[in-house]
Scaffold this motif. Structure first.
Motif, mmCIF file in Angstrom:
data_model
loop_
_atom_site.group_PDB
_atom_site.id
_atom_site.type_symbol
_atom_site.label_atom_id
_atom_site.label_comp_id
_atom_site.label_asym_id
_atom_site.label_seq_id
_atom_site.Cartn_x
_atom_site.Cartn_y
_atom_site.Cartn_z
ATOM 1 N N THR A 217 92.835 -20.852 -2.082
ATOM 2 C CA THR A 217 93.061 -19.655 -1.260
ATOM 3 C C THR A 217 93.839 -20.007 0.002
ATOM 4 O O THR A 217 94.767 -19.303 0.397
ATOM 5 N N SER A 218 93.461 -21.121 0.635
ATOM 6 C CA SER A 218 94.128 -21.552 1.875
ATOM 7 C C SER A 218 95.577 -21.945 1.603
ATOM 8 O O SER A 218 96.490 -21.578 2.347
ATOM 9 N N ASN A 219 95.792 -22.687 0.521
ATOM 10 C CA ASN A 219 97.139 -23.135 0.163
ATOM 11 C C ASN A 219 98.050 -21.940 -0.101
ATOM 12 O O ASN A 219 99.183 -21.862 0.403
ATOM 13 N N LEU A 220 97.566 -20.976 -0.894
ATOM 14 C CA LEU A 220 98.378 -19.803 -1.195
ATOM 15 C C LEU A 220 98.667 -18.976 0.053
ATOM 16 O O LEU A 220 99.766 -18.431 0.201
ATOM 17 N N ALA A 221 97.686 -18.881 0.944
ATOM 18 C CA ALA A 221 97.899 -18.139 2.196
ATOM 19 C C ALA A 221 99.039 -18.755 2.995
ATOM 20 O O ALA A 221 99.876 -18.041 3.567
ATOM 21 N N LYS A 222 99.086 -20.079 3.026
ATOM 22 C CA LYS A 222 100.172 -20.763 3.745
ATOM 23 C C LYS A 222 101.518 -20.493 3.084
ATOM 24 O O LYS A 222 102.556 -20.488 3.748
ATOM 25 N N GLN A 223 101.497 -20.262 1.775
ATOM 26 C CA GLN A 223 102.743 -20.013 1.049
ATOM 27 C C GLN A 223 103.074 -18.525 0.955
ATOM 28 O O GLN A 223 104.018 -18.133 0.283
ATOM 29 N N GLY A 224 102.255 -17.688 1.628
ATOM 30 C CA GLY A 224 102.581 -16.268 1.696
ATOM 31 C C GLY A 224 101.965 -15.427 0.608
ATOM 32 O O GLY A 224 102.487 -14.370 0.266
ATOM 33 N N VAL A 225 100.829 -15.880 0.050
ATOM 34 C CA VAL A 225 100.106 -15.084 -0.947
ATOM 35 C C VAL A 225 98.671 -14.927 -0.475
ATOM 36 O O VAL A 225 97.960 -15.909 -0.291
#
Length: 639
Positions: free
Chosen positions: A314-322
Motif C-alpha cells: 500500500t505504501s509503495n503504490l501510494a508513492k507511485q501515485g496509486v
C-alpha cells in the motif's frame, strides 16, 4: 488464488468483522502493552505481581481481538452455518491460556501482544473501504421552476413534480427531472449521464435528463418521469443496491484459518487423551506436552504474514501515485480475469482534438484559418477550444459572430458570410466532402464543415484521442489472457474506432449507467473476477458492482469516492504497475504462509518428541515472525 470470486451470504459473513468500537480497543491494547513492560522490569522477588500484571496485560491487549471477535464471532458464525466455525483468534487465546497454565505468563502475553498488534495493523492497512455517496446525493436536483396555468413560474420541490407538468429551465440551470423540450434551443452537458464531455445540442422534441447542466439557452420542457424513475435516480439506486450486495472477498489467510484451527482443536485434545495409553506418558506429561503442542501450533507468524506485505504494498503504490482503500482489493486485482474500461477520460484524454482537416485547392488556407479562428474565439463550445489549440491566426480579425443551435457559428467578413456547422446543416455538398466526412466519421471522429456563402469549402475532423499509455496498458492485460472490454455511452462507431486503435477484445456502446452495471454482472458470470476502470458519475454503479473499482484521479469526486483504487495524475500506465505489484504481493503472502506453516510443523514434531519446551517454542515463533515481516518489507522498493 485464482479461485477468489465474489463471496456471498454466509461464507463471506464469517469474515466481515465489525471494527467500529471506537478508540477503546487501541487504548486497551496500549494499556496491556504498558503493563507488560512494567512486569518485565520487576524482579523475580515480585513473581506474583509480575504474573498478575502479565495476566491483566493479556486480557487488556486481547480483549477486542480474542474476546469480542474470537469468541463472539465464533458463536455468531457457528449459529449461521450450524456447525462449529472457529477462527485463529480462538486458537491464539487458548495458546496464551496454555502458556499461562504452565507458568509461562510472559510468553502468553507476548503471543497476544504480537497477534493483536498484527490485527490492528491489518485494519490500518485495510484503510477506509466504506463507499461514500455524499457527493452523488448532492448532485441530485432538489427544486424546479414549474409553469403555472397563468404563465407565471413557481419554484417547487422536485419530489412534487408530476408527469405532464411544464417547467422552465434557464441558462446555466441544472435540469431538474427527465422530460422532453417543448420550446427553445440549447446545448446540455450530459456528462453525469453518459460520460461525454461534449455538450449535446437540444431543441423541440429532444429528451433531457435530470441532473444534467443546461448551457446558454433557455427552454421549456414537459415532465415525462417521476423523480424516483429518472436516469440519475437509477444511478443512485444502483450504487446503493450494489453497495449493499457487495461482499468482501476472503483473503488467503481467512480461507485457510478455519480448517487449520479445527484441525488443531481436534488433534491437541486427542494427543492429551491418547498419549497416556499409546506412548506410556503420565497424565501430567500428556497435558504438559499437549499445551506445548498448542503453543507450537499457534500461527503467530501466520497472523503476521500478511501485515507487513500489505502495508509495504500500500505504501509503495501510494508513492507511485496509486491510492488503495484496502489490501483485499489489491489481492483481487492480481487475480482479475476480465477488465472493463470507460472510454472518455479513461482510455482517452477526455477532450476533443483536431485530427484532420482539408480545404479546397481554390481556398487561401492562411486567410480561411484567420476567419475560422475569429469565429471560434467567440464560442464557448468544447470543439471551439480544440480548433483554437490546433490553428493559429496569422492576422487577427474581428467578426461579429452568431451562434445558432443546429446551425453552428456564422459571421460576415469582407462582404461574405462564413459558417462552421455540422454536416447535416448543409445542403448541396459536393461528393469530395461527403466522402471525406464518411471516411472520418467511420473512424469515430466528429466532423464540421466550413462554408463560404453556404458553399462548403473545407472540413475539420475532431476526436477525443486515446491516451499515450492506453495501448501499452491494454496490450499488457491481453498478453496475460485477461479479457478487455470498452464500455461507453458514445456511439457504436466511435466506440469501435477507439477499440480498434487500442486492440480491445470487446466493445459495448450506446450504454446508459444501469447498462454498465449489468454488463459488469455479465462479465463476472462469464469470466470471473472483474475490474472496472472509470472516471465519471455514470461509471459509479459499475465501479461499485465490480470486484475491483478503479477511478482516474482527475475524474469526478463521485467516481473516486466509490472506487477501491485511485490512479493519480490520470496515468493509466499506473494500472499496470498496480497489477504487477499486487501480483508480487500475493506471491510474497504465499511465501510467508508456507514458511510459517513449515516452522509450525517443525515445532510440532520436536515438541512431540520432547526435544523442546515452551520458551524455545516461543523464541522460534518470534524469530519466524521477524522473518516474514522482513520478507514483506521487500515490497517497499518493488517497481
Amino acid at each position: 488464488m485464482g479461485e477468489i470470486k465474489e463471496h456471498h451470504s454466509q461464507e463471506s459473513h464469517s469474515h466481515e468483522h465489525n471494527h467500529d468500537h471506537g478508540k477503546m480497543p487501541i487504548i486497551l491494547y496500549f494499556i496491556g502493552l504498558g503493563l507488560a513492560i512494567i512486569a518485565l522490569f520487576l524482579d523475580n522477588g515480585n513473581l506474583l505481581l509480575k504474573n498478575i500484571l502479565f495476566s491483566i496485560a493479556t486480557i487488556a491487549a486481547g480483549y477486542h481481538v480474542i474476546i469480542l471477535e474470537g469468541i463472539g464471532e465464533t458463536i455468531e458464525n457457528t449459529k449461521i452455518k450450524r456447525r462449529f466455525t472457529p477462527n485463529s483468534h480462538i486458537l491464539m487465546g487458548l495458546a496464551a491460556i496454555g502458556a499461562s497454565l504452565m507458568g509461562n505468563f510472559w510468553e502468553g502475553t507476548l503471543l497476544i501482544l504480537i497477534f493483536s498488534g498484527a490485527h490492528f495493523l491489518e485494519d490500518y492497512a485495510e484503510g477506509r473501504s466504506k463507499r461514500e455517496i455524499t457527493k452523488l446525493l448532492e448532485m441530485n436536483p432538489t427544486t424546479a421552476r414549474r409553469i403555472m396555468p397563468d404563465g407565471n413560474t413557481q419554484t417547487v420541490d422536485v419530489s412534487e413534480l408530476k408527469i405532464g407538468d411544464h417547467l422552465q429551465v434557464l441558462n446555466g440551470d441544472q435540469v431538474p427531472i427527465d422530460g422532453i423540450i417543448l420550446s427553445g434551443t440549447t446545448s446540455i452537458d450530459e456528462s453525469s449521464i453518459n460520460g461525454e464531455s461534449i455538450p449535446k445540442e437540444k431543441s423541440k422534441g429532444d429528451g433531457v435528463f435530470g441532473s444534467t447542466i443546461n448551457g446558454t439557452g433557455t427552454f421549456t420542457m414537459e415532465v415525462t418521469k417521476e423523480s424516483k424513475d429518472t436516469v440519475f435516480s437509477k444511478i443512485l439506486q444502483l450504487v446503493n443496491q450494489n453497495q449493499d450486495n457487495q461482499t468482501k472477498a476472503a483473503s488467503v489467510i481467512q480461507k485457510f484459518e478455519p480448517k487449520y484451527v479445527n484441525l488443531v482443536l481436534i488433534v491437541i485434545p486427542l494427543v492429551m487423551l491418547l498419549a497416556p495409553f499409546l506412548l506410556d506418558w503420565t497424565w501430567s506429561q500428556s497435558i504438559y506436552r499437549g499445551l506445548v503442542l498448542l503453543v507450537a501450533a499457534s500461527p503467530c507468524a501466520l497472523a503476521a504474514s500478511t501485515v507487513s506485505v500489505t502495508l509495504s504494498t500500500t505504501s509503495n503504490l501510494a508513492k507511485q501515485g496509486v491510492l488503495s482503500k484496502g489490501s483485499t482489493y489489491l489481492s483481487q486485482l492480481a487475480d482479475i480475469d476480465a477488465i472493463a474500461f470507460d472510454k472518455t477520460g479513461t482510455l482517452t484524454n477526455g477532450k476533443p482534438e483536431v485530427t484532420n482537416y482539408y480545404f479546397a485547392d481554390s481556398v487561401n488556407e492562411e486567410n480561411i484559418i484567420d476567419i475560422i479562428v475569429a469565429l471560434e474565439k467567440e464560442s464557448n463550445h468544447p470543439l471551439a477550444n480544440a480548433i483554437l489549440e490546433k490553428f493559429e491566426a496569422k492576422n487577427k480579425i474581428d467578426i461579429e459572430v452568431t451562434n445558432q443551435i443546429g446551425k453552428g457559428l456564422t459571421g460576415d467578413f469582407n462582404g461574405k458570410n462564413y459558417r462552421i456547422g455540422k454536416p447535416t446543416s448543409f445542403d448541396d455538398v459536393s461528393d469530395e466532402y461527403i466522402d471525406l466526412n464518411n471516411e472520418w466519421a467511420s473512424e469515430g471522429k466528429t466532423v464540421v464543415y466550413v462554408a463560404e456563402d453556404e458553399e462548403v469549402i473545407g472540413l475539420i475532423a475532431l476526436m477525443d484521442v486515446p491516451r499515450e499509455q492506453a495501448k501499452a496498458t491494454i496490450d499488457y492485460f491481453k498478453k496475460l489472457g485477461i479479457h478487455t472490454t470498452l464500455i461507453t455511452g458514445d456511439s457504436e462507431m466511435t466506440g469501435k474506432a477507439v477499440a480498434e486503435q487500442l486492440g480491445l477484445d470487446e466493445v459495448v456502446a450506446n450504454v446508459m449507467p444501469e447498462d454498465k452495471s449489468n454488463i459488469i454482472n455479465q462479465q463476472k458470470q462469464k469470466y470471473g473476477v472483474t475490474a472496472m476502470v472509470g472516471d465519471g458519475v455514470n461509471d459509479a454503479p459499475a465501479l461499485v458492482n465490480a470486484n475491483v473499482g478503479i477511478a482516474m484521479g482527475d475524474g469526478t469526486d463521485v467516481a473516486v469516492d466509490v472506487s477501491d483504487l485511485v490512479l493519480m495524475q490520470n496515468d493509466i500506465s499506473k494500472l499496470v504497475k498496480s497489477h504487477k505489484i499486487s501480483s508480487k504481493m500475493n506471491r510474497v503472502i504465499w511465501q510467508n504462509i508456507i514458511f510459517s506453516m513449515a516452522v509450525v510443523a517443525f515445532l510440532v514434531v520436536v515438541s512431540s518428541l520432547g526435544l523442546t519446551d515452551i520458551a524455545i517454542s516461543v523464541i522460534i515463533h518470534e524469530g519466524s515472525t521477524l522473518v516474514v515481516i522482513l520478507n514483506g518489507l521487500r515490497l517497499l522498493t518493488t517497481n
